[in-house]
Design a protein around this motif. Structure first.
Motif, PDB file in Angstrom:
ATOM      1  N   SER A  16       0.956  -1.141  -0.159  1.00  0.00           N
ATOM      2  CA  SER A  16       0.092   0.301   0.370  1.00  0.00           C
ATOM      3  C   SER A  16       0.982   1.993  -0.491  1.00  0.00           C
ATOM      4  CB  SER A  16      -0.937   0.075   1.608  1.00  0.00           C
ATOM      5  OG  SER A  16      -1.874  -0.844   1.391  1.00  0.00           O
ATOM      6  N   LYS A  17       1.792   1.142   0.637  1.00  0.00           N
ATOM      7  CA  LYS A  17       2.848   1.891   0.440  1.00  0.00           C
ATOM      8  C   LYS A  17       3.143   2.429  -0.397  1.00  0.00           C
ATOM      9  CE  LYS A  17       4.624   3.846   4.448  1.00  0.00           C
ATOM     10  NZ  LYS A  17       5.222   3.291   6.191  1.00  0.00           N
ATOM     11  N   ILE A  18       3.872   1.687  -0.697  1.00  0.00           N
ATOM     12  CA  ILE A  18       4.893   1.615  -2.410  1.00  0.00           C
ATOM     13  C   ILE A  18       3.682   2.411  -3.313  1.00  0.00           C
ATOM     14  CG2 ILE A  18       5.899   0.661  -3.406  1.00  0.00           C
ATOM     15  CD1 ILE A  18       7.337  -1.583  -1.581  1.00  0.00           C
ATOM     16  N   ALA A  19       2.645   1.383  -3.698  1.00  0.00           N
ATOM     17  CA  ALA A  19       1.723   2.288  -4.378  1.00  0.00           C
ATOM     18  C   ALA A  19       1.500   3.240  -4.307  1.00  0.00           C
ATOM     19  CB  ALA A  19       0.059   1.839  -4.321  1.00  0.00           C
ATOM     20  N   GLY A  20       1.292   4.012  -2.744  1.00  0.00           N
ATOM     21  CA  GLY A  20       1.038   5.540  -3.091  1.00  0.00           C
ATOM     22  C   GLY A  20       1.567   6.309  -2.834  1.00  0.00           C
ATOM     23  N   LEU A  21       2.968   6.151  -2.480  1.00  0.00           N
ATOM     24  CA  LEU A  21       3.913   6.793  -3.232  1.00  0.00           C
ATOM     25  C   LEU A  21       4.175   6.633  -4.315  1.00  0.00           C
ATOM     26  CD1 LEU A  21       6.595   5.790   0.021  1.00  0.00           C
ATOM     27  CD2 LEU A  21       4.927   7.715   0.330  1.00  0.00           C
ATOM     28  N   ALA A  22       3.906   5.599  -5.427  1.00  0.00           N
ATOM     29  CA  ALA A  22       4.555   6.318  -6.496  1.00  0.00           C
ATOM     30  C   ALA A  22       2.907   6.406  -7.318  1.00  0.00           C
ATOM     31  CB  ALA A  22       4.392   4.614  -7.083  1.00  0.00           C
ATOM     32  N   ALA A  23       1.994   6.386  -6.820  1.00  0.00           N
ATOM     33  CA  ALA A  23       1.032   7.215  -7.538  1.00  0.00           C
ATOM     34  C   ALA A  23       1.411   9.144  -7.219  1.00  0.00           C
ATOM     35  CB  ALA A  23      -0.465   7.252  -6.931  1.00  0.00           C
ATOM     36  N   ARG A  24       1.474   9.234  -5.529  1.00  0.00           N
ATOM     37  CA  ARG A  24       1.804  10.862  -5.511  1.00  0.00           C
ATOM     38  C   ARG A  24       2.517  11.174  -6.128  1.00  0.00           C
ATOM     39  NH1 ARG A  24      -0.274   8.512  -0.858  1.00  0.00           N
ATOM     40  NH2 ARG A  24      -2.205   9.460   0.149  1.00  0.00           N
ATOM     41  N   GLU A  25       3.945  10.524  -6.894  1.00  0.00           N
ATOM     42  CA  GLU A  25       4.962  11.452  -6.867  1.00  0.00           C
ATOM     43  C   GLU A  25       4.395  12.091  -9.190  1.00  0.00           C
ATOM     44  OE1 GLU A  25       8.184   8.246  -6.452  1.00  0.00           O
ATOM     45  OE2 GLU A  25       7.144   7.783  -8.337  1.00  0.00           O
ATOM     46  N   MET A  26       3.398  11.102  -9.610  1.00  0.00           N
ATOM     47  CA  MET A  26       3.092  12.188 -10.856  1.00  0.00           C
ATOM     48  C   MET A  26       2.713  13.275 -10.523  1.00  0.00           C
ATOM     49  SD  MET A  26       4.107   9.053 -12.436  1.00  0.00           S
ATOM     50  CE  MET A  26       3.210   9.171 -13.946  1.00  0.00           C
ATOM     51  N   PRO A  27       3.340  13.856 -11.838  1.00  0.00           N
ATOM     52  CA  PRO A  27       2.134  15.169 -11.725  1.00  0.00           C
ATOM     53  C   PRO A  27       1.054  15.578 -12.087  1.00  0.00           C
ATOM     54  CG  PRO A  27       4.248  14.875 -13.267  1.00  0.00           C
ATOM     55  CD  PRO A  27       3.729  13.952 -12.470  1.00  0.00           C
ATOM     56  N   GLY A  28       0.182  15.756 -11.515  1.00  0.00           N
ATOM     57  CA  GLY A  28      -1.650  16.162 -11.955  1.00  0.00           C
ATOM     58  C   GLY A  28      -2.264  15.283 -10.416  1.00  0.00           C
ATOM     59  N   VAL A  29      -1.651  14.322 -10.350  1.00  0.00           N
ATOM     60  CA  VAL A  29      -2.073  13.903  -8.569  1.00  0.00           C
ATOM     61  C   VAL A  29      -2.347  14.712  -8.110  1.00  0.00           C
ATOM     62  CG1 VAL A  29      -2.427  12.304  -7.164  1.00  0.00           C
ATOM     63  CG2 VAL A  29      -1.160  11.555  -9.897  1.00  0.00           C
ATOM     64  N   TYR A  30      -3.242  15.468  -7.035  1.00  0.00           N
ATOM     65  CA  TYR A  30      -3.572  16.812  -6.547  1.00  0.00           C
ATOM     66  C   TYR A  30      -2.925  15.856  -5.408  1.00  0.00           C
ATOM     67  CZ  TYR A  30      -4.775  20.308  -3.413  1.00  0.00           C
ATOM     68  OH  TYR A  30      -4.968  21.349  -2.550  1.00  0.00           O
ATOM     69  N   ASP A  31      -3.911  15.067  -4.881  1.00  0.00           N
ATOM     70  CA  ASP A  31      -3.968  14.122  -3.315  1.00  0.00           C
ATOM     71  C   ASP A  31      -4.873  13.113  -3.860  1.00  0.00           C
ATOM     72  OD1 ASP A  31      -4.112  14.397  -0.845  1.00  0.00           O
ATOM     73  OD2 ASP A  31      -5.449  15.104   0.222  1.00  0.00           O
ATOM     74  N   MET A  32      -4.879  12.128  -2.767  1.00  0.00           N
ATOM     75  CA  MET A  32      -5.603  10.526  -2.656  1.00  0.00           C
ATOM     76  C   MET A  32      -6.779  10.427  -1.431  1.00  0.00           C
ATOM     77  SD  MET A  32      -1.999   8.530  -4.210  1.00  0.00           S
ATOM     78  CE  MET A  32      -3.889   6.862  -4.369  1.00  0.00           C
ATOM     79  N   GLY A  33      -7.342  10.031  -1.914  1.00  0.00           N
ATOM     80  CA  GLY A  33      -9.015   9.900  -0.687  1.00  0.00           C
ATOM     81  C   GLY A  33      -9.368  10.498  -0.810  1.00  0.00           C
TER      82      GLY A  33
END
Length: 133
Positions: A16-33
């Motif tokens: 979960s942590k790896i997936a969350g960090l990988a998603a957040r590092e993409m430009p255009g992702v403002y936040d998650m959840g």
């Protein structure tokens, strides 16, 4: 993973942590959840804790495979299909490289669009601003 020299087990929290960090590092992702998860993250932030890297991430982990569900808020103006494909690629690459697990799917739910000038609720003060100074 079973090897002749022993067994390696990877906890779902690690994936979960790896997936969350990988998603957040993409430009255009403002936040998650979703709103509730983001509100809890804001409360953690007020109390001095870091925002959870697993916010907006749900995973299933087996012996050799993993699957992830992500909930993201995107920046206004970003092409959502392109961003989703890039996030999916980055998550799969990161999880497979770091864990050795095969990622069978990464489902992405876009739950909101962040507009320029919008303030996040975590940035808002709980006290109203005084009318005069």
């Amino acid at each position: 993973m079973i090897t002749p020299k022993g067994t390696t087990t990877i906890d779902s929290g690690v994936v979960s942590k790896i997936a969350g960090l990988a998603a957040r590092e993409m430009p255009g992702v403002y936040d998650m959840g979703a709103g509730t998860a983001r509100a809890l993250g804001a409360v953690r932030g007020i109390m001095g804790a870091d925002k959870s890297a697993t916010q907006g991430v749900s995973v299933e982990v087996g012996e050799r495979q993993a699957a992830a569900d992500l909930e993201v808020i995107v920046e206004y103006g970003i092409a959502i299909p392109d961003l989703a494909a890039a996030v999916r690629r980055n998550v799969i690459t990161a999880v497979e490289r770091m864990t050795g697990l095969e990622v069978t799917e990464v489902n992405i739910k876009v739950s909101d669009v962040h507009m320029p000038g919008d303030r996040d609720r975590s940035e808002e003060s709980s006290e109203p601003e005084p009318r005069v100074q």
